[in-house]
Design a protein around this motif. Structure first.
Motif, short mmCIF file in Angstrom:
data_model
loop_
_atom_site.label_atom_id
_atom_site.label_comp_id
_atom_site.label_asym_id
_atom_site.label_seq_id
_atom_site.Cartn_x
_atom_site.Cartn_y
_atom_site.Cartn_z
N ALA A 28 66.06 87.53 116.30
CA ALA A 28 65.51 88.64 117.09
C ALA A 28 64.17 88.25 117.69
CB ALA A 28 65.38 89.87 116.20
N GLY A 29 63.33 87.56 116.92
CA GLY A 29 62.03 87.14 117.46
C GLY A 29 62.17 86.15 118.58
N SER A 30 63.15 85.22 118.48
CA SER A 30 63.36 84.24 119.54
C SER A 30 63.85 84.89 120.82
CB SER A 30 64.36 83.18 119.07
OG SER A 30 63.87 82.48 117.94
N VAL A 31 64.71 85.88 120.70
CA VAL A 31 65.21 86.59 121.88
C VAL A 31 64.08 87.33 122.57
CG1 VAL A 31 66.74 88.43 122.68
CG2 VAL A 31 67.56 86.75 121.01
N SER A 32 63.27 88.02 121.79
CA SER A 32 62.17 88.80 122.38
C SER A 32 61.09 87.91 122.97
CB SER A 32 61.56 89.72 121.32
OG SER A 32 60.98 88.95 120.27
N ASN A 33 60.99 86.67 122.50
CA ASN A 33 59.96 85.75 122.97
C ASN A 33 60.49 84.80 124.05
OD1 ASN A 33 57.18 84.92 122.64
ND2 ASN A 33 57.97 83.00 121.78
N ALA A 34 61.74 84.99 124.47
CA ALA A 34 62.32 84.09 125.46
C ALA A 34 61.65 84.28 126.81
CB ALA A 34 63.82 84.36 125.57
N PRO A 35 61.36 83.21 127.57
CA PRO A 35 60.73 83.32 128.89
C PRO A 35 61.67 84.03 129.87
CG PRO A 35 60.57 81.08 128.03
CD PRO A 35 61.51 81.81 127.15
N ALA A 36 61.09 84.70 130.83
CA ALA A 36 61.88 85.41 131.82
C ALA A 36 62.76 84.42 132.58
CB ALA A 36 60.95 86.15 132.79
N GLY A 37 63.99 84.79 132.79
CA GLY A 37 64.93 83.93 133.50
C GLY A 37 65.66 82.95 132.61
N ARG A 38 65.26 82.83 131.34
CA ARG A 38 65.92 81.88 130.44
C ARG A 38 66.59 82.57 129.25
NH1 ARG A 38 62.18 76.40 130.15
NH2 ARG A 38 62.13 76.04 132.41
N VAL A 39 66.78 83.86 129.37
CA VAL A 39 67.44 84.60 128.28
C VAL A 39 68.86 84.12 128.06
CG1 VAL A 39 68.21 86.87 127.53
CG2 VAL A 39 65.97 86.61 128.61
N PRO A 40 69.67 83.86 129.14
CA PRO A 40 71.03 83.35 128.90
C PRO A 40 71.04 82.02 128.14
CG PRO A 40 70.85 84.19 131.12
CD PRO A 40 69.45 84.15 130.58
N LEU A 41 70.14 81.09 128.54
CA LEU A 41 70.06 79.81 127.82
C LEU A 41 69.65 80.03 126.37
CD1 LEU A 41 69.99 76.72 127.69
CD2 LEU A 41 67.62 76.82 128.52
N THR A 42 68.68 80.90 126.17
CA THR A 42 68.23 81.20 124.81
C THR A 42 69.36 81.78 123.98
OG1 THR A 42 65.97 81.61 125.59
CG2 THR A 42 66.58 82.50 123.43
N ALA A 43 70.12 82.69 124.57
CA ALA A 43 71.23 83.31 123.83
C ALA A 43 72.29 82.28 123.48
CB ALA A 43 71.82 84.44 124.66
N ALA A 44 72.62 81.38 124.42
CA ALA A 44 73.64 80.37 124.17
C ALA A 44 73.21 79.43 123.05
CB ALA A 44 73.92 79.59 125.45
N VAL A 45 71.95 78.99 123.10
CA VAL A 45 71.46 78.08 122.05
C VAL A 45 71.40 78.79 120.70
CG1 VAL A 45 69.52 76.64 121.30
CG2 VAL A 45 70.19 76.69 123.71
N LEU A 46 71.02 80.07 120.72
CA LEU A 46 70.94 80.82 119.47
C LEU A 46 72.31 80.98 118.81
CD1 LEU A 46 68.32 83.64 120.23
CD2 LEU A 46 68.10 81.72 118.63
N VAL A 47 73.35 81.05 119.63
CA VAL A 47 74.69 81.10 119.05
C VAL A 47 74.96 79.84 118.23
CG1 VAL A 47 77.16 81.10 119.59
CG2 VAL A 47 75.63 82.65 120.79
N VAL A 48 74.59 78.69 118.80
CA VAL A 48 74.77 77.42 118.07
C VAL A 48 73.91 77.40 116.80
CG1 VAL A 48 74.52 74.92 118.21
CG2 VAL A 48 75.32 76.22 120.20
#
Length: 366
Positions: A28-48
């Motif tokens: 949850a902290g990583s998602v909220s701290n993700a840079p604008a425009g990179r949320v999809p990349l953050t979500a994909a990496v977080l799945v891994v």
């Protein structure tokens, strides 16, 4: 190669619940701290990352799953930290600590160094500040040391638990041996004589000697009552009931069919139940052996108290150890049991011919 999770992690359900909670908070902290425009990349990496974390939670005892989980969580944390995402660096920290705690030091060091190199490369490629690079590498070094310290603590706890289990096993075996000695001492002395009396009564009845058979049955009844009393006495001693040893010995002497002289030298002192029981059994076994091999022989029981030890010596005047009516009863474990009792208490037990008879001597330190 990996440490047993049962010792390193504690109860399985608690470990799983704690891991899920920490994973959820960091995700949850990583998602909220993700840079604008990179949320999809953050979500994909977080799945891994989440799949890797679940790998070591679901299969904590599997080496392959542990390595797969470390790779997914560590590499995913490095990628996210370079986006930049400061909270995601926590995944790298967790992977470093986990490897140091679960893997051998050489392997965990390789994992931590590998993550540090990848993190350094990612920082250089993305132009991160040098202070962040230096701080990140320092944190990984601290994580490695902290994980190794925790691993050592886990190993010490594991050794302590194994030692406690071995001690419990040794105590259980000692209790079994003690119960075996008690069974021998109570049953061999009571049931052996009881069986002889009942067989004698049966033989007398077959020959029409009813009065003598009645006397034999009466003796059998007394032996049965004595056996019950002896059982109660043994249970009382095992429970810690304290009865003066001289009184116990005189009770044995009074019930013996031949003359028994009891002598006490020195000031009688209270004895711990184990010592009192061992000396009591010495006198009892000695009287039984005299009944078997030298029936009718006079017996002398000598109790000697000193500042350092208590000693009991049982001597009979039987010559040549003739075979008595009870010589075939028992299993031959009496003297062995006496020696075991004495040795467990740090004492000694000797038995052999003396002055034309037989003597048993037991000495136990106070």
């Amino acid at each position: 190669m990996i440490m047993d999770w049962r010792y390193a992690q504690g109860p399985r359900w608690f470990t799983t619940l704690r891991g899920l909670v920490i994973m959820g908070l960091l995700t949850a902290g990583s998602v909220s701290n993700a840079p604008a425009g990179r949320v999809p990349l953050t979500a994909a990496v977080l799945v891994v990352v989440v799949l890797g974390w679940l790998a070591w939670l679901v299969r904590p005892d599997s080496e392959r799953w542990l390595f797969a989980g470390l790779a997914a969580v560590g590499l995913g944390g490095v990628v996210l930290a370079a986006t930049p995402n400061g909270v995601a660096f926590s995944f790298v920290v967790v992977a470093a600590i986990r490897s140091a705690r679960r893997l051998r030091p050489a392997y965990s060091l390789m994992v931590t160094v590998g993550l540090a190199v990848l993190f350094a490369v990612a920082c250089l490629l993305t132009g991160r500040e040098s202070i962040l690079l230096t701080g990140g590498l320092g944190i990984l070094a601290i994580c490695e040391l902290a994980g190794l310290a925790r691993r050592q603590s886990d190993q010490l706890r594991e050794q302590r638990q194994l030692a406690q289990a071995e001690q419990a096993r040794a105590e259980a075996l000692a209790q079994r041996a003690q119960l075996a000695r008690e069974v021998h001492d109570v049953l061999a002395h009571s049931l052996g004589a009881l069986s002889v009396q009942l067989e004698s009564a049966d033989a007398l009845l077959e020959h029409g000697r009813a009065e003598q058979a009645r006397e034999a049955i009466g003796k059998a009844g007394r032996l049965a009552r004595d056996g019950l009393a002896e059982t109660r006495r043994a249970i009382g001693v095992l429970r810690g009931d304290t009865v003066p040893l001289s009184q116990l010995v005189r009770d044995l002497a009074a019930a013996y069919e031949a003359p028994v002289t009891v002598r006490v030298d020195g000031d009688e002192v209270p004895l711990v139940p184990q010592v009192s029981l061992a000396l009591y059994r010495t006198v009892q076994e000695s009287l039984t052996n005299t009944r078997k091999y030298a029936p009718g022989a006079t017996v002398t029981v000598q109790l000697t108290y000193s500042a350092r030890q208590v000693e009991v010596t049982v001597t009979d005047a039987g010559a040549g150890r003739p075979t008595g009516q009870l010589a075939t009863t028992g299993g031959g474990y009496g003297l062995t049991g006496l020696r075991e009792r004495a040795e467990l208490l740090g004492g000694t037990c000797t038995a052999g011919p003396r002055d034309g008879g037989w003597a048993v001597d037991v000495r136990i330190p106070l």
